[in-house]
Scaffold this motif. Sequence first.
Motif, PDB file in Angstrom:
ATOM      1  N   VAL A  62     -26.139  10.053 -10.648  1.00 41.71           N
ATOM      2  CA  VAL A  62     -25.579  11.200 -11.361  1.00 41.71           C
ATOM      3  C   VAL A  62     -24.793  12.022 -10.358  1.00 41.71           C
ATOM      4  N   ASN A  63     -23.510  12.222 -10.645  1.00 38.81           N
ATOM      5  CA  ASN A  63     -22.602  12.906  -9.723  1.00 38.81           C
ATOM      6  C   ASN A  63     -22.157  14.232 -10.318  1.00 38.81           C
ATOM      7  N   LEU A  64     -22.133  15.273  -9.503  1.00 38.11           N
ATOM      8  CA  LEU A  64     -21.662  16.582  -9.956  1.00 38.11           C
ATOM      9  C   LEU A  64     -20.211  16.780  -9.544  1.00 38.11           C
ATOM     10  N   ASN A  65     -19.367  17.131 -10.496  1.00 38.92           N
ATOM     11  CA  ASN A  65     -17.950  17.365 -10.249  1.00 38.92           C
ATOM     12  C   ASN A  65     -17.755  18.763  -9.658  1.00 38.92           C
ATOM     13  N   ILE A  66     -17.286  18.787  -8.403  1.00 39.19           N
ATOM     14  CA  ILE A  66     -16.956  20.055  -7.739  1.00 39.19           C
ATOM     15  C   ILE A  66     -15.526  19.930  -7.213  1.00 39.19           C
ATOM     16  N   GLY A  67     -14.714  19.134  -7.913  1.00 37.27           N
ATOM     17  CA  GLY A  67     -13.377  18.871  -7.391  1.00 37.27           C
ATOM     18  C   GLY A  67     -12.250  18.915  -8.391  1.00 37.27           C
ATOM     19  N   ALA A  73     -22.418  14.365  -5.098  1.00 38.36           N
ATOM     20  CA  ALA A  73     -21.409  15.375  -5.410  1.00 38.36           C
ATOM     21  C   ALA A  73     -20.033  14.880  -4.987  1.00 38.36           C
ATOM     22  N   LYS A  74     -19.024  15.404  -5.655  1.00 35.75           N
ATOM     23  CA  LYS A  74     -17.627  15.138  -5.281  1.00 35.75           C
ATOM     24  C   LYS A  74     -16.911  16.472  -5.211  1.00 35.75           C
ATOM     25  N   CYS A  75     -16.309  16.757  -4.048  1.00 34.58           N
ATOM     26  CA  CYS A  75     -15.699  18.060  -3.829  1.00 34.58           C
ATOM     27  C   CYS A  75     -14.317  17.925  -3.194  1.00 34.58           C
ATOM     28  N   ARG A  76     -13.651  19.047  -3.034  1.00 29.01           N
ATOM     29  CA  ARG A  76     -12.395  19.149  -2.289  1.00 29.01           C
ATOM     30  C   ARG A  76     -12.706  19.694  -0.888  1.00 29.01           C
ATOM     31  N   ILE A  77     -11.674  19.794  -0.048  1.00 19.59           N
ATOM     32  CA  ILE A  77     -11.894  20.380   1.274  1.00 19.59           C
ATOM     33  C   ILE A  77     -11.853  21.906   1.201  1.00 19.59           C
ATOM     34  N   GLY A  78     -11.466  22.435   0.053  1.00 18.89           N
ATOM     35  CA  GLY A  78     -11.401  23.867  -0.157  1.00 18.89           C
ATOM     36  C   GLY A  78     -10.560  24.162  -1.379  1.00 18.89           C
ATOM     37  N   ARG A 125     -25.376  12.141  -0.349  1.00 23.00           N
ATOM     38  CA  ARG A 125     -24.119  11.406  -0.477  1.00 23.00           C
ATOM     39  C   ARG A 125     -23.082  12.280  -1.166  1.00 23.00           C
ATOM     40  N   VAL A 126     -21.919  12.442  -0.512  1.00 21.16           N
ATOM     41  CA  VAL A 126     -20.845  13.300  -1.021  1.00 21.16           C
ATOM     42  C   VAL A 126     -19.513  12.583  -0.845  1.00 21.16           C
ATOM     43  N   THR A 127     -18.660  12.690  -1.844  1.00 21.19           N
ATOM     44  CA  THR A 127     -17.282  12.207  -1.734  1.00 21.19           C
ATOM     45  C   THR A 127     -16.376  13.421  -1.575  1.00 21.19           C
ATOM     46  N   VAL A 128     -15.510  13.370  -0.574  1.00 17.99           N
ATOM     47  CA  VAL A 128     -14.622  14.496  -0.277  1.00 17.99           C
ATOM     48  C   VAL A 128     -13.185  14.086  -0.560  1.00 17.99           C
ATOM     49  N   HIS A 129     -12.555  14.748  -1.516  1.00 20.91           N
ATOM     50  CA  HIS A 129     -11.129  14.582  -1.758  1.00 20.91           C
ATOM     51  C   HIS A 129     -10.416  15.394  -0.683  1.00 20.91           C
ATOM     52  N   ALA A 130      -9.619  14.724   0.137  1.00 24.90           N
ATOM     53  CA  ALA A 130      -9.080  15.336   1.354  1.00 24.90           C
ATOM     54  C   ALA A 130      -7.866  16.238   1.101  1.00 24.90           C
ATOM     55  N   ARG A 131      -7.866  16.956  -0.008  1.00 25.08           N
ATOM     56  CA  ARG A 131      -6.835  17.964  -0.298  1.00 25.08           C
ATOM     57  C   ARG A 131      -7.520  19.235  -0.773  1.00 25.08           C
ATOM     58  N   LYS A 132      -6.867  20.349  -0.533  1.00 23.61           N
ATOM     59  CA  LYS A 132      -7.250  21.576  -1.198  1.00 23.61           C
ATOM     60  C   LYS A 132      -6.936  21.462  -2.688  1.00 23.61           C
ATOM     61  N   ALA A 133      -7.588  22.275  -3.477  1.00 26.25           N
ATOM     62  CA  ALA A 133      -7.190  22.455  -4.873  1.00 26.25           C
ATOM     63  C   ALA A 133      -6.635  23.869  -5.014  1.00 26.25           C
TER      64      ALA A 133
END
Length: 335
Positions: A95-100, A139-144, A168-176
């Motif tokens: 189960v992944n939480l969208n933070i991106g 979780a999946k997030c942005r860098i900021g 375990r976290v996936t980081v989208h390597a862009r700001k939003a």
Amino acid sequence: MTPSATTTTQAARLSVAPMMDWTDRHCRFFHRQLTRRTLLYTEMVTAPALVRGGAAHLLAFDAAEQPVAVQLGGSEPAELAEAARMAEAAGYAEVNLNIGCPSDRVKSGCFGAVLMKSPALVAECLSAMREAVAVPVTAKCRIGVDEQEPREVLPQFLEMVQKTGVSRVTVHARKAWLQGLSPKENREVPPLDYPLVHETKQAFAGLHLSINGGISRLDEAQGHLDAGMDGVMIGRSAYHDPGMLLQADAQIFHEAPSGRSRRDAVDAMRPYIDAHLIAGGKLAQVTRHMLGLFQGRPGARAWRRILSEDSHREGAGLEVLDRALSALPEASLAA
């Protein structure tokens, strides 16, 4: 049977990103014909829709898709915990939480990327989800976001996530940028900062970190893995050129080549499509995800045209698939 946490962590070495309107159950079943090992994700499903909206049907999937994770959107801890329980009961491996996600709909619902401005709330949400289920919570997030300074915010954010027990976290390597950019522009305009994500991985050796954003080929993915990342998530490129996934098990997971061809993958879809049609479904609901299978190969344009034009016709069936295949030279089918 739901895969173990170890299995899903191993699968996260390569994953296909959750993408709204794209990674539905038909897409995931198709992708699974191309790769056995890659971790697949659902589209984002909102916790309110599941818990208050009676939309449990959004969790439907075929066991053949495993390992597969559900991505939830929300910001109310108790509601996310209940949604996580529903997802676990449905058989999801993670189960992944969208933070991106930066879409307007997500912002108005106070979830997605805007949550990076509320780390304490994110911690409550993740803790509640972890207490509710036995499967991994990620979780999946942005860098900021917006005016945040990523080099300050990202390490602080991941430290908070780590304290909840999420590993375990996936980081989208862009700001939003939540003001002034559309969701599409947020996938392309903010510059990528791969070095920051790599540096962050070195600082968080105990976290399994995957990198996401702008990665379009398996050799690029392997480059990130060689540089120390634990995993790589590919999004739009895996959707538009799904044939690349045929090489994923060998190239990324170091298994013996399967020898499977694009034609084999199409043939494997036939029983699934037939069952879908018998149940009252439409051909285009499945074949729209297959349009890019022969990307860059002779006959690809004819394949796309026939499927695009004819799959929507009333009563369209497997004969449309046969006609599209017949437009392809043998060399394209065999590889």
